[in-house]
Design a protein around this motif. Structure first.
Motif, PDB file in Angstrom:
ATOM      1  N   MET A 233      41.212  37.648  42.726  1.00 29.46           N
ATOM      2  CA  MET A 233      39.996  38.435  42.649  1.00 29.46           C
ATOM      3  C   MET A 233      38.800  37.493  42.678  1.00 29.46           C
TER       4      MET A 233
ATOM      5  N   THR B 248      34.678  36.688  42.329  1.00 26.85           N
ATOM      6  CA  THR B 248      33.408  37.135  41.779  1.00 26.85           C
ATOM      7  C   THR B 248      32.440  37.375  42.931  1.00 26.85           C
ATOM      8  N   THR B 249      31.323  38.007  42.623  1.00 29.96           N
ATOM      9  CA  THR B 249      30.324  38.260  43.661  1.00 29.96           C
ATOM     10  C   THR B 249      29.891  36.963  44.327  1.00 29.96           C
TER      11      THR B 249
ATOM     12  N   HIS C 123      33.362  46.841  40.275  1.00 25.40           N
ATOM     13  CA  HIS C 123      34.605  46.135  40.585  1.00 25.40           C
ATOM     14  C   HIS C 123      35.339  46.835  41.734  1.00 25.40           C
ATOM     15  N   SER C 124      36.015  46.024  42.549  1.00 21.65           N
ATOM     16  CA  SER C 124      36.635  46.562  43.768  1.00 21.65           C
ATOM     17  C   SER C 124      37.977  45.895  44.046  1.00 21.65           C
ATOM     18  N   PRO C 125      38.985  46.134  43.182  1.00 18.22           N
ATOM     19  CA  PRO C 125      40.304  45.549  43.425  1.00 18.22           C
ATOM     20  C   PRO C 125      41.137  46.383  44.394  1.00 18.22           C
TER      21      PRO C 125
ATOM     22  N   PHE D  48      30.558  41.322  39.335  1.00 17.35           N
ATOM     23  CA  PHE D  48      31.728  42.149  39.588  1.00 17.35           C
ATOM     24  C   PHE D  48      32.759  41.339  40.363  1.00 17.35           C
ATOM     25  N   THR D  49      33.934  41.914  40.587  1.00 21.26           N
ATOM     26  CA  THR D  49      34.992  41.210  41.309  1.00 21.26           C
ATOM     27  C   THR D  49      35.555  42.077  42.431  1.00 21.26           C
TER      28      THR D  49
ATOM     29  N   THR E 135      29.885  50.787  37.229  1.00 26.04           N
ATOM     30  CA  THR E 135      30.599  49.512  37.088  1.00 26.04           C
ATOM     31  C   THR E 135      31.873  49.416  37.923  1.00 26.04           C
ATOM     32  N   ILE E 136      32.292  50.510  38.545  1.00 21.78           N
ATOM     33  CA  ILE E 136      33.518  50.515  39.353  1.00 21.78           C
ATOM     34  C   ILE E 136      33.215  51.103  40.728  1.00 21.78           C
TER      35      ILE E 136
END
Length: 281
Positions: A188, A190-191, A128-130, A149-150, A81-82
């Motif tokens: 951020m 979303t996909t 997720h990819s912040p 994901f964001t 998830t990350i």
């Protein structure tokens, strides 16, 4: 540096690619013997926070992939998830003077290696990819992202100013107006939003599908001379790479000055407390 990278593209005289898997502490490199494409997987639980050790491993693994004469590099995560939660806050909160210097230098090294890599690069964004995670993804030439994901550079929401080379990676993907607004807002995406504005190139339903789409992109260079392709890429990216190379010392001092400001330290402390509360709940 460029000469050594280009020499690594000369076909290996020892034979075809072999299946191999090498593991460092926090990254794994697997090379497909049929395609010659290397998959570089980040593996630092729980969220692939970019600390000194992971950054050094990333740089080492990229060098290994280029040295193995791989035909391309796919960056991904072992976390379902990350992709990467970005820079490890603990490296910047009440930092040790010598370690924080080494940390930022390792970040510079990792970005220069990935953004300037002589081989085609793609990111299979399976979580997720912040912030720093977005930096890694946008440093690659192609991005495939899983749904729900964001991704984005959200530094301003944490009271942090992204350095110019973070912005350069963003600007290499997005139109300037879109990038400036997103950076100022710490937005951020979303996909679906990222796909719509071009922050990612494709969406995929599973990690396996994302890896395959990345491999297909790298496969589009199969009939292209690798040295000509590498030189073309590096000429496109030369200004950003050379700017950081020439300003590394100043960039480090700017970071150290900023991160040691009382207001910044206070903000990082508040953010860490919020993370602790979330973990308890």
């Amino acid at each position: 540096m460029m000469r050594s990278k280009l020499l690594s593209l000369v076909p290996c005289a020892t034979g075809p690619f072999r299946t191999m898997s090498t593991t460092t502490k926090l990254t794994t490199v697997e090379v497909n013997d049929k395609t010659g494409i290397a998959t570089l997987t980040m593996n630092r639980p729980p969220v692939n926070g970019l600390n000194l050790d992971l950054l050094r491993d990333l740089r080492q693994s990229i060098a290994e992939i280029e040295g193995n004469k791989s035909r391309g590099l796919i960056l991904t995560s072992s976390n379902p998830t990350i992709f990467s939660a970005g820079l490890d806050i603990m490296e910047m909160y009440k930092p040790d003077k010598e370690r924080v210097r080494a940390f930022w230098t390792a970040l510079q090294d990792a970005w220069l290696a990935l953004y300037g890599s002589s081989v085609p690069t793609a990111a299979a964004i399976n979580g997720h990819s912040p912030a720093g995670g977005c930096l890694l993804a946008t440093s690659c030439e192609y991005r495939v992202m899983l749904p729900k994901f964001t991704i984005g550079l959200n530094e301003t929401k944490l009271g942090i100013v992204a350095p110019m080379w973070f912005m350069s990676s963003f600007l290499s993907v997005l139109p300037r107006r879109e990038a400036e607004r997103a950076l100022n807002q710490g937005r951020m995406f979303t996909t679906d939003e990222a796909l719509q504005i071009g922050l990612v190139d494709e969406a995929a339903g599973t990690k396996e599908e994302a890896l395959e789409k990345c491999a297909q992109f790298i496969g589009t260079f199969a009939k292209v001379n690798p040295i000509a392709r590498a030189l073309t890429k590096q000429q496109f990216r030369a200004a950003e790479l050379e700017q950081l190379e020439s300003e590394r010392a100043q960039d480090l001092e700017k970071f150290l000055f900023f991160i040691n400001q009382p207001a910044v330290q206070k903000g990082l402390g508040i953010y860490l407390e919020s993370l602790k509360k979330k973990a308890k709940n």
